[in-house]
Design a protein around this motif. Structure first.
Motif, PDB file in Angstrom:
ATOM      1  N   TYR A 248       0.962  -1.076  -0.012  1.00 21.34           N
ATOM      2  CA  TYR A 248      -0.068   0.018   0.466  1.00 21.34           C
ATOM      3  C   TYR A 248       0.729   1.325  -0.059  1.00 21.34           C
ATOM      4  O   TYR A 248       1.833   1.371   0.846  1.00 21.34           O
ATOM      5  CB  TYR A 248      -1.078  -0.288   1.030  1.00 21.34           C
ATOM      6  CG  TYR A 248      -1.479   1.420   1.710  1.00 21.34           C
ATOM      7  CD1 TYR A 248      -3.506   1.447   0.526  1.00 21.34           C
ATOM      8  CD2 TYR A 248      -1.235   2.396   1.734  1.00 21.34           C
ATOM      9  CE1 TYR A 248      -3.475   2.727   0.443  1.00 21.34           C
ATOM     10  CE2 TYR A 248      -2.039   3.565   1.701  1.00 21.34           C
ATOM     11  CZ  TYR A 248      -3.238   3.761   0.929  1.00 21.34           C
ATOM     12  OH  TYR A 248      -3.372   4.930   1.498  1.00 21.34           O
ATOM     13  N   ASN A 249       0.236   2.355  -0.968  1.00 18.32           N
ATOM     14  CA  ASN A 249       1.341   3.369  -1.276  1.00 18.32           C
ATOM     15  C   ASN A 249       0.763   4.737  -1.690  1.00 18.32           C
ATOM     16  O   ASN A 249       0.781   5.480  -1.420  1.00 18.32           O
ATOM     17  CB  ASN A 249       2.569   3.403  -2.484  1.00 18.32           C
ATOM     18  CG  ASN A 249       3.629   2.337  -1.863  1.00 18.32           C
ATOM     19  OD1 ASN A 249       4.391   2.376  -0.504  1.00 18.32           O
ATOM     20  ND2 ASN A 249       4.491   1.763  -2.790  1.00 18.32           N
ATOM     21  N   GLY A 250      -0.860   4.209  -1.200  1.00 22.86           N
ATOM     22  CA  GLY A 250      -1.628   5.624  -1.370  1.00 22.86           C
ATOM     23  C   GLY A 250      -1.582   6.227  -2.915  1.00 22.86           C
ATOM     24  O   GLY A 250      -0.726   5.519  -3.203  1.00 22.86           O
ATOM     25  N   THR A 254       3.318   7.444  -2.115  1.00 23.47           N
ATOM     26  CA  THR A 254       4.449   7.744  -1.403  1.00 23.47           C
ATOM     27  C   THR A 254       4.450   7.371  -0.193  1.00 23.47           C
ATOM     28  O   THR A 254       4.603   8.631   0.732  1.00 23.47           O
ATOM     29  CB  THR A 254       5.067   9.537  -1.489  1.00 23.47           C
ATOM     30  OG1 THR A 254       3.887  10.234  -1.476  1.00 23.47           O
ATOM     31  CG2 THR A 254       5.460   9.639  -2.903  1.00 23.47           C
ATOM     32  N   GLY A 255       3.408   6.556   0.007  1.00 24.30           N
ATOM     33  CA  GLY A 255       2.589   6.171   1.492  1.00 24.30           C
ATOM     34  C   GLY A 255       3.304   5.622   2.456  1.00 24.30           C
ATOM     35  O   GLY A 255       5.088   4.940   1.942  1.00 24.30           O
ATOM     36  N   MET A 256       3.539   5.637   4.008  1.00 22.43           N
ATOM     37  CA  MET A 256       4.154   4.867   4.440  1.00 22.43           C
ATOM     38  C   MET A 256       5.115   5.063   4.931  1.00 22.43           C
ATOM     39  O   MET A 256       6.281   4.465   4.973  1.00 22.43           O
ATOM     40  CB  MET A 256       3.930   3.278   4.674  1.00 22.43           C
ATOM     41  CG  MET A 256       2.872   2.889   4.475  1.00 22.43           C
ATOM     42  SD  MET A 256       2.329   2.982   6.661  1.00 22.43           S
ATOM     43  CE  MET A 256       3.372   2.058   7.202  1.00 22.43           C
ATOM     44  N   THR A 257       5.664   7.186   4.608  1.00 20.41           N
ATOM     45  CA  THR A 257       6.680   7.581   5.405  1.00 20.41           C
ATOM     46  C   THR A 257       6.118   7.873   7.103  1.00 20.41           C
ATOM     47  O   THR A 257       6.761   8.689   7.683  1.00 20.41           O
ATOM     48  CB  THR A 257       6.625   8.986   4.737  1.00 20.41           C
ATOM     49  OG1 THR A 257       6.155   9.427   4.686  1.00 20.41           O
ATOM     50  CG2 THR A 257       7.178   8.344   3.156  1.00 20.41           C
TER      51      THR A 257
END
Length: 423
Positions: A248-250, A254-257
């Motif tokens: 899952y990166n959205g 650029t998700g999950m930072t």
């Protein structure tokens, strides 16, 4: 990859369905490290007749071979299918502070090249790395040609920077001092100067490491989590979330930072522009500086400094003890925030923090399911510093599998649509 029904008036033997089912067969064999036709039938839901036709196509195209070994299934001994080492190679370049690593494997998994170059691009122009990466790719292409192997059809570049959904643009790579840029295009242009054309796919290191760790859990025979939160701590603090069998990166990619979850609005200024981000407390470099070990790290290297930090922490020496205790407390808070949003049933921690799981669990945080087996397991990463490269190779092989039909037709691949393993 799930089998999908045909929509509307599409025929069952349409090219789209055939392409999908070719990939379906290859994914089933990849997940089981080979197997018989009956295994493929059971894993995919395809009929024996359909599997036979698809397998024959894949064998004719050089993707599959039948092994010499035989395995018993239901009293009958059947030939096993496996990936061919003469088929399409997969390659990744890993960029980390202080070094660059080039790894290439045959489609069947045989390691062909594994070379590390002591090159530090921190503070250098991004174009310098792009030119160096292009030289590595061109050199690899020449070696593969000299060995009579098939050419590269895509190359993955593993970076700590968040990667946008087009698999080419990256947000600012703070480890190297680089701004937001189309990094893939930069390397592609450098390749073009050498007369080479191959899609360059940018991969976030934490996503690759998470992918490898989850697949390792599967290979070990453990229960597969529905959602896995992964935290890396080799350099800064990175993160990834795997939902089922997708990363899952959205919508922007650029998700999950997780390293930039803001924990203290009045805290230290982070390189991202906010204050009090997790990485300002628990990132390896920031923690070493707060512990008074910055000069030690510059003189002896980060790994030696982290070992010294652990010794001082366990001995109760200040300021190391206080800095590590604060970092552990904030890591626990960040995990709880992420779990509130994502409801993962497994948390995997890599890097130096993997040795601190008991301390993370011991942080007083009220009611929590973290560390409760069957609810939210907390596990140390198992693959160490190789995880990102292993996961990158798996993902690039999976991308070729998803586009096996295009490769069979001789169609070029597109970096923007190559990866099908993300949400």
């Amino acid at each position: 990859m799930a089998q999908v029904p045909c929509a509307g008036t599409a025929r069952l033997n349409s090219r789209a369905v055939r392409d999908h089912n070719l990939a379906l067969v290859l994914h089933a064999l990849e997940r089981h490290h080979g197997g018989s036709r009956s295994l493929v039938c059971g894993a995919t839901g395809l009929t024996p007749g359909a599997v036979t036709l698809l397998v024959n196509e894949l064998m004719d195209a050089g993707f599959l071979v039948t092994s010499d070994t035989m395995e018993a299934e239901g009293g009958r001994r059947k030939k096993q299918l496996s990936f061919s080492d003469d088929s399409y190679p997969v390659a990744v370049i890993e960029l980390v502070p202080g070094r660059v690593r080039l790894v290439c494997e045959a489609f069947g998994g045989a390691r062909l090249v594994d070379e590390t170059y002591e090159r530090d691009f921190r503070g250098a122009d991004a174009g310098d790395f792009a030119a160096f990466a292009a030289e590595l790719i061109c050199g690899l292409a020449r070696r593969l040609e000299a060995e009579g192997r098939l050419p590269l059809h895509a190359v993955g570049v593993i970076t700590s920077a968040p990667v946008r959904s087009n698999r080419s643009e990256v947000l600012a790579n703070l480890d190297f001092g680089w701004e937001i840029m189309d990094f893939g295009a930069l390397i592609t242009r450098a390749l073009a100067e050498h007369g080479v054309s191959a899609p360059v796919v940018l991969l976030k290191d934490a996503d690759c490491a998470a992918w490898a760790e989850v697949r390792h859990m599967e290979d070990e025979g453990g229960p597969m989590p529905a959602g896995t939160l992964f935290i890396s701590s080799n350099d800064g603090i990175g993160g990834s979330f795997i939902l089922g069998d997708r990363i899952y990166n959205g919508p922007l990619g650029t998700g999950m930072t997780i390293g930039h979850i803001q924990l203290n609005p009045e805290g230290e200024l982070c390189c991202c522009g906010k204050r009090g981000c997790l990485t300002t407390y628990a990132g390896a470099d920031a923690l070493l500086e707060a512990s008074g070990l910055g000069p030690y790290a510059r003189a002896h290297g980060r790994d030696a400094a982290v070992s010294e930090l652990r010794r001082r922490w366990q001995a109760g020496e200040e300021p190391a003890h206080g800095a590590v205790e604060r970092a552990i407390r904030y890591v626990r808070v960040a995990i709880e925030i992420a779990l509130t949003l994502l409801v993962a049933d497994c948390v995997i921690v890599g890097g130096y923090l993997a040795t601190c799981l008991d301390e993370i669990l011991a942080v007083e945080n009220g009611f929590s399911s973290l560390g409760v087996e069957g609810v939210t397991a907390l596990r140390p990463a198992a693959l160490g510093s190789d995880a990102a490269v292993l996961g990158g190779l798996m993902r690039m092989r999976g991308a070729l599998i998803d586009h096996a039909a295009e490769l069979m037709r001789g169609e070029p691949l597109d970096a923007a649509t190559l990866l099908q393993d993300t949400l």
